[in-house]
Design an enzyme around this catalytic site. Structure first.
Site, PDB file in Angstrom:
ATOM      1  N   GLU A  44       0.848  -1.343  -0.047  1.00 37.19           N
ATOM      2  CA  GLU A  44      -0.097   0.017  -0.034  1.00 37.19           C
ATOM      3  C   GLU A  44       0.943   1.096  -0.089  1.00 37.19           C
ATOM      4  O   GLU A  44       0.775   2.181   0.751  1.00 37.19           O
ATOM      5  CB  GLU A  44      -1.038   0.103   1.324  1.00 37.19           C
ATOM      6  N   GLU A  56      -7.114  -7.131  -0.521  1.00 32.70           N
ATOM      7  CA  GLU A  56      -7.553  -7.138   0.878  1.00 32.70           C
ATOM      8  C   GLU A  56      -8.985  -7.022   0.846  1.00 32.70           C
ATOM      9  O   GLU A  56      -9.246  -5.689   0.861  1.00 32.70           O
ATOM     10  CB  GLU A  56      -6.673  -6.133   1.667  1.00 32.70           C
TER      11      GLU A  56
END
Length: 626
Positions: free
Chosen positions: A186, A266
């Site tokens: 991320e 995710e």
């Protein structure tokens, strides 16, 4: 002779059959851009994966959890690799026990699961410093992590090389179960947006992985996040939870991955919890069902984060930061489909039914029974005051003098607590002096041995009013509640006290003791006749011990420290983690059966703040997390 000939013919026939069936030497995992799909060994494939971090469960529990994941219809497991676990100090590598990454991958393969690997170097994961080793800050206090800083890159290259050298034989191109490897984590949520850093990472990863697995990134579903997080030549994916418009999110992904499979790396069936929140965080199972079905109807590949959350044993939990500093709880149950003890929840069954509409469910017999036990009341006996010379000698680092308070990192102290002591300079007027200190993260302040004040980063506290006289002694017992793993401030999160002043006067002579308490057994402690202090511990922390008996096979239990203040609990030397029942919402600590033994078992508590009058804890069969 005839038997030997028959055996030879049989071997040749089996080998020819295997080659004909594409079972030998033609392993691969790749992206079919034309048809927007993955290819496993040349055939169309999509995965439904679940996150399970090997370092959040004892090794003895891995197989049971992985089998339950496969039985739910998942065909892959995703795990982070935690740098700080494998290299806790420079050049000190750990790959065995609960850190046996290779055994975890092989166990997943034995349970018919492919593996998606996320080695970082930064992983976030609600872990201390996002999984980075604290000693980066010790070696280079001005280091800039997650950037092209050459000092950081040097250690990253060494770490990633160690991991991928071990994993390389297990990559799909070499016949193993590892189908994907993530670069960084991320990165689009990080402020630096360093293209050169990303390019350097790609060079390192590609050197080891090549075409033997798919390299990928994941970021939140916004153009800004994907712009900073994506890497040229690496497949860009997204992550999001319930309540997100699925088609809109994948439309954003398509701006950066115009062709190839849709992927949510995710998908959140639960959420994390911080100390001090009003309740344990939960996500509605029906909302999970709806969003999951929408993604699978689009032929997307999905990874649940988390499918099994587990536990932040020891001092491994991290903290988020934004408008305030929020450390995460010891439990990482996450409201996941498999709870902290590995039990099947109603959410598990709901998810399984959705998956069954899109993928075949294997015929695996599993038991939802996790044997649990209430071992009853354990009476705790005080054995040692933490501030005594004996305690420092047994449990602390050698006392050293400094002109200003050093950081934990400078002391070589990776976790938890340090004691800073000083004699007060001369003051003309000592009434209501203002004490200022930047605290990372919490400090109990003692004057001549008595607790007088506290400062807490969680509340933004930096100033305390104290009454102190010239020549008196001041102590700061400073607690590291977890280095920041995600948030808006600088991630180089040093621990300790900084810029300490009394009425704008600096204190320039400090005696400092660090305590390394990752594990603790009663036999390590020199027992003494500690005065049993009840209620608020005004004279400093106490260490207490107790014991209980396990008859027959050990079972899961939960340590309930209700009535105690704040501290850390150990069972048979295993660090269960921090407890803080007065703040919550977590109350109990999970005790895996593998931490126990038939016969006598010991409990050690290091209590910082409050001792109940009954001086006891409970070992019960059910958790209290909210």
């Amino acid at each position: 002779m005839w038997n030997q000939l028959q055996l030879f013919v049989s071997v040749i026939y089996c080998a020819a059959t295997a080659i004909a069936n594409n079972d030998v030497g033609n392993y691969s995992f790749s992206i079919d851009y034309e048809n927007n799909q993955f290819l496993l060994d040349g055939k169309p494939f999509r995965y439904v994966s679940g996150s399970f971090h090997y370092f959040r469960a004892p090794k003895d529990n891995w197989r049971d959890i992985l089998r339950k994941m496969r039985a739910a219809g998942l065909n892959a497991v995703t795990t982070y690799v935690e740098w700080s676990l494998h290299e806790p100090e420079p050049h000190q590598w750990v790959w065995d026990g609960d850190a046996d990454l290779i055994q975890f991958i092989k166990t997943a393969e034995a349970e018919d699961l492919f593996v998606i690997l996320r080695p970082g170097p930064y992983i976030c994961a609600e872990r201390d410093f996002g999984g980075l080793p604290y000693w980066l800050l010790k070696l280079y206090p001005d280091i800039k992590i997650r950037t092209k800083d050459e000092r950081y890159i040097f250690f990253v290259e060494r770490y990633i090389g160690k991991v991928l050298e071990k994993v390389k034989p297990l990559l799909r191109g070499n016949g193993g179960p590892v189908i994907k490897v993530q670069i960084e984590n991320e990165y689009g949520s990080y402020y630096s947006c360093d293209d050169e850093y990303k390019s350097r990472l790609y060079e390192i990863f590609n050197r080891y992985v090549g075409n033997d697995a798919v390299l990928y990134t994941t970021d939140g579903p916004t153009s800004n996040m994907l712009r900073c997080g994506s890497i040229a030549g690496v497949y860009a994916t997204i992550d999001f939870g319930v309540g997100t418009n699925v088609k809109e999110a994948f439309t954003v992904m398509r701006r950066f991955s115009p062709r190839g499979p849709l992927v949510n790396s995710e998908f959140y069936p639960g959420w994390l919890t911080h100390w001090g929140e009003n309740q344990f965080q939960r996500v509605d199972a029906m909302a999970v069902r709806k969003t999951l079905n929408q993604m699978l109807l689009l032929n997307a590949s999905v990874n649940f984060y988390m499918f099994y959350g587990g536990t932040n044993f020891g001092f491994s939990s991290g903290a988020n930061i934004g408008n305030s500093y929020w450390p995460q709880t010891t439990s990482y149950d996450y409201d996941a489909p498999l709870n902290e003890a590995g039990e099947i929840t109603p959410k598990y069954s709901i998810i399984r039914r959705v998956i069954s509409k899109h993928l075949p469910i294997p015929n695996i017999t599993i038991s939802n029974e996790v044997l649990k036990e209430s071992y009853g009341t354990v009476q705790m006996t005080p054995v040692l005051d933490l501030f005594t010379a004996e305690s420092r000698e047994l449990l602390g680092t050698p006392l050293v003098q400094y002109s200003e308070p050093p950081s934990f990192e400078y002391l070589g102290l990776s976790h938890w607590i340090a004691l800073y002591e000083a004699d007060m300079p001369n003051f003309e007027n000592s009434d209501n002096l203002t004490l200022y200190s930047l605290v990372r993260d919490r400090a109990l302040i003692y004057i001549d041995g008595k607790l007088e004040a506290a400062l807490n980063r969680m509340n933004g506290e930096e100033i305390a009013s104290v009454s102190i006289k010239s020549g008196q002694k001041i102590k700061f017992l400073v607690e590291n509640l977890g280095r920041v793993n995600y948030g808006s401030e600088s991630p180089e999160d040093f621990k300790g006290i900084f810029n300490v002043k009394l009425n704008d006067r600096e204190i320039n002579q400090w005696n400092v003791t660090g305590f390394k308490l990752s594990s603790l057994k009663a036999e390590q402690i020199k027992l003494e006749n500690t005065v049993a202090e009840f209620g608020k511990l005004t004279n400093g922390p106490q260490i207490s011990v107790g014991s209980f008996v396990v008859e027959g096979e050990p079972r899961v239990t939960y340590l309930n420290p209700s009535g105690w203040g704040k501290g850390v609990a150990y069972v048979n030397g295993n660090n269960l983690g921090r407890y803080w029942p007065s703040v919550g919402p977590q109350v109990t600590l999970y005790v895996p059966a593998t931490f126990l033994k038939t016969g006598n078992n010991e409990v050690v508590l290091i209590e910082l703040e409050n001792i109940p009058t009954n001086r006891s804890i409970e070992l019960q069969s059910e958790p209290i997390l909210g």
